[in-house]
Design an enzyme around this catalytic site. Structure first.
Site, PDB file in Angstrom:
ATOM      1  CB  SER A 115      -0.907   0.008   1.229  1.00  0.00           C
ATOM      2  OG  SER A 115      -0.222   0.492   2.372  1.00  0.00           O
ATOM      3  CG  ASP A 116       1.626   5.734  -1.314  1.00  0.00           C
ATOM      4  OD1 ASP A 116       2.509   5.903  -0.444  1.00  0.00           O
ATOM      5  OD2 ASP A 116       1.595   6.382  -2.373  1.00  0.00           O
ATOM      6  CE1 TYR A 117       4.466   7.035   6.389  1.00  0.00           C
ATOM      7  CE2 TYR A 117       2.307   7.823   7.016  1.00  0.00           C
ATOM      8  CZ  TYR A 117       3.624   7.558   7.342  1.00  0.00           C
ATOM      9  OH  TYR A 117       4.085   7.811   8.611  1.00  0.00           O
TER      10      TYR A 117
END
Length: 769
Positions: A303-305
């Site tokens: 995932s991204d942040y």
């Protein structure tokens, strides 16, 4: 696979190809697996060990492998999670840590995981090494301007060596988000507006990071990001909505990712945006149907942040538990920063909302990555061998590549000696040189994502580099204005300095902080009072060149007409000043080209070369056609534009055949396009031969032209060479709107162009029968 084969990279053509992808009519993607879970990847030498570990792990330990926590760096909401990471590492409930680097620091945390946890599974450490660690290279957009994939590969190789020696295993790069939005700050991190160029750069950088063996001491796992269509954000506002058709998704946005997958990229990162109403982190169609099933990607999807948790804000998930459920089921394998799966995974398993099979699949992918990186055999790095500063060789690489990325936008005669020819290159024997502007003596040349770790090694300034390049000249300096300030009090001094000099170098642009993530500008002209400074320098009558440093295309306004020469230098990195001087004084003959159109005004955006035609295309003599009443047609500078200190003649494209059957293309036949280029000037130089095509009549309207091949060549004065490209089904066809993936090559005429920009005029016609 029903006539569909995977994309391969053609290095010689500087681009990408999908061998045998199309049929006479249409070709469908292979059948996807049924409702069951996707089978494990092909057996590897360590697969038995992966399965053995899975059999020993508790549910908590499995969920822990899916968790990536942040170290002391702060790249988003929530900040650092250092104490939590240490506790989870000791408990064996942590898979990865980001924002950590340094041999001693990483070894300390790794020992907690390997020597204190029950199973001793090592952690994988990730860091945003985007365009260098200690040795900062030009920003990725600049690297694309080189039209030379070897430039991106060289950055990746140096970066991997520096980072791996400091305990980093994984970089969140390359970014391959095609975009038509120069207002979007993250355009600086990608390769511009063209999928063909972006694919070539992405594949080269992936190979540069990873090499042949991820376990090598000088290699990193790469991450293809952001999956997918992030560059289509409405209004250029970061994290914003993307509404895209299936055909546009596949023809524009997906190709570079497929090129990275076929180059062996180890990981893929989901994007922040929604894709036609479905957040990318919860989008099974893109993450599983296309990436994991159709493309057979066996690596890790991260995932991204906080991207999983943010699906609740999107209005797609009811709460954090629901967000974790949807992300895992969609295809996300590891969660960055937020903790929805670690917090709610056991309950989701008990309720059947997620399955043990899918959990084990995600954990197995992560364990395979750790085995590929050699972390089970060599979890620690040699602290005595850590690279802690740029080397002479890495600086030389940064300087050479930076010079290859610069684009000469304009070069005309100036001053009383106009009969002598264009202003550039400057003479190192000039008696006096004024170096003015807010970035003349500035070290702010690294660009976004250079990272706080590089603060100890500031870039060489343009002022210092000019002094070195012209040691006998009297070099004077005045900033004139601040980068974004309103005070014009210093302009008079800068003008006086310029008036007293034989020639002036005016260094303007935007600060690094004005591009990159969360750095969107509605007005992309020069900030502050910089245009007023240029006008004042023009009024002195002294010949001058404008050097523009930026992370995006900038609109130039009226000052462009007054400037005899303009050099687009981007944010060029640690050796930026020296590279700029190399080009200004002719030590390096510029050969870069624009990877993105430069608009005349922000009101023109989006403007890009590979657009579709309207039913009423631009006609200056007809009011009722597609145009602006108050603006000239087309961009200020077109995609592919770039000048040299010599001249080139590019001949007409010659085809190996004028007719070819669609069935033959399906079977792998290709058409050779031969283009002869000759250096008609008096010095050696580089030219980028560019081949474009247009399908003028199709069942789906096609772009007015699209890049299908490029090659950067170096030629001595009077020398010539013939550059050859091979076009196959993948170049001559297109994807339809079928969500299952249908690629078609249709009968009819294809126009093939050759030249040195997207405005190439030499043309041949190929007929597909």
């Amino acid at each position: 696979m029903n006539g569909v084969r995977r994309r391969t990279v053609l290095a010689a053509a500087g681009g990408t190809a999908i061998a045998g992808r199309a049929a006479t009519g249409t070709a469908h993607a292979r059948e996807r697996p049924g409702p069951g879970e996707r089978p494990a990847a092909e057996p590897a030498p360590y697969e038995a060990r992966v399965q053995a570990l899975l059999g020993r792990m508790t549910v908590e330990e499995k969920l822990g492998q899916l968790q990536q926590l942040a170290w002391t760096g702060d790249t988003g909401p929530g900040g650092g999670q250092t104490a939590e990471a240490e506790k989870a590492a000791r408990q064996g409930r942590l898979g990865s840590v980001l924002n950590i680097y340094g041999a001693k620091t990483t070894n300390t945390l790794q020992r907690m995981a390997v020597e204190e946890s029950r199973l001793g599974i090592p952690l994988v450490f990730g860091l945003d090494v985007i365009h260098g660690l200690w040795t900062t290279f030009p920003i990725p957009l600049a690297q694309a301007a080189s039209f030379d994939p070897a430039v991106a590969a060289r950055d990746a190789e140096v970066s991997a060596k520096e980072a791996r020696s400091n305990g980093v295993h994984w970089t969140f790069s390359p970014m391959m988000d095609v975009t038509h939005e120069p207002r979007w700050g993250r355009i600086s991190e990608g390769s511009g507006e063209d999928p063909h160029l972006t694919a070539a750069i992405a594949a080269a950088k992936t190979r540069g990071y990873q090499g042949e063996d991820l376990a090598a001491k000088d290699r990193l796992a790469a991450c293809a990001k952001h999956f997918v269509a992030y560059g289509g954000a409405e209004g250029g506002r970061d994290y914003n909505t993307v509404d895209v058709s299936e055909a546009r998704l596949r023809n524009l946005y997906l190709g570079p990712f497929l090129a990275a997958v076929d180059a062996g990229v180890a990981t893929v990162m989901a994007s922040f945006n929604t894709i036609s109403g479905v957040p990318a982190h919860g989008n099974r169609h893109t993450l599983t149907d296309i990436l994991k099933d159709e493309w057979e990607f066996g690596g890790v999807v991260v995932s991204d942040y906080n991207g999983i948790q943010e699906m609740t804000v999107h209005g797609f998930a009811a709460d954090h538990a629901d967000a974790g459920r949807q992300a895992l089921n969609a295809g996300v394998d590891m969660e960055m920063a937020s903790t929805t799966l670690a917090d709610h995974g056991k309950r989701l398993l008990r309720s059947g909302a997620i399955t043990t099979a899918r959990l084990d699949d995600a954990v197995a992918r992560i364990l395979r990555l750790k085995f590929r990186l050699g972390l089970f055999e060599h979890p620690y790095v040699d602290e005595d061998a850590a690279i802690e500063e740029p080397t002479k060789a890495s600086r030389a690489a940064a300087r050479e590549t930076a010079a290859r990325t610069m684009v000469l936008l304009k070069n005309t005669p100036a001053g009383k000696g106009k009969e002598k020819g264009p202003l550039l290159p400057l003479s190192p024997s000039a008696s006096s040189i004024a170096v003015v502007g807010p970035f003349a003596d500035s070290t702010d040349l690294r660009g976004s994502w250079a990272g706080p770790w590089a603060d100890a090694f500031p870039p060489v300034t343009v002022l210092d580099a000019v002094k070195d390049a012209a040691p006998k000249a009297r070099v004077t300096h005045a900033p004139g204005v601040a980068p974004a300030g309103k005070d014009t009090g210093g302009i008079a001094k800068a003008a006086a300095v310029a008036r007293a000099a034989e020639v002036a170098v005016v260094v303007v642009g935007e600060a690094s902080a004005l591009s990159g993530e969360a750095a969107v500008r509605s007005d992309i002209s020069l900030p502050g009072q910089q245009e007023e400074l240029i006008a004042a320098i023009a009024d002195t009558g002294t010949p001058f060149v404008v050097v523009q440093v930026s992370g995006r295309p900038l609109t130039m306004g009226g000052w462009l007409d007054s400037a005899p020469a303009v050099l687009q230098a981007w944010h060029p990195g640690i050796e930026g000043g020296n590279a700029i001087a190399d080009v200004l004084f002719g030590t390096v003959n510029p050969g870069g080209k624009l990877p993105v159109s430069f608009p005349r005004s922000a009101g023109q955006i989006p403007i890009y070369y590979n657009h579709e035609n309207t039913g009423r295309p631009y006609d200056p003599d007809n009011k009722y056609t597609s145009k602006y009443l108050d603006l000239a047609d087309g961009p200020q500078f077109a995609f592919g534009h770039g000048l040299s200190y010599t001249t080139f003649d590019i001949g007409e494209p010659k085809l190996s055949v004028s007719r070819i059957a669609a069935d033959a293309l399906r079977k792998g036949d290709t058409v050779e396009v031969a283009v002869t280029v000759r250096n008609t000037g008096k010095r050696e130089g580089d030219e980028v031969v560019q081949v474009y095509l247009r399908d003028p009549v199709a069942s789906l309207v096609q772009p007015v032209r699209r890049l299908c091949g490029f090659r950067r060549v170096t030629l001595g004065a009077g020398k010539s060479t013939t550059v050859r490209f091979r076009l196959g089904a993948e170049d001559l066809g297109f994807w339809t709107h079928d969500r299952d993936g249908t690629f078609t090559v249709e009968k009819g005429e294809i126009q093939i162009y050759a030249g040195n920009s997207s405005r190439a005029r030499s043309e041949r016609t190929l007929t597909i029968t």
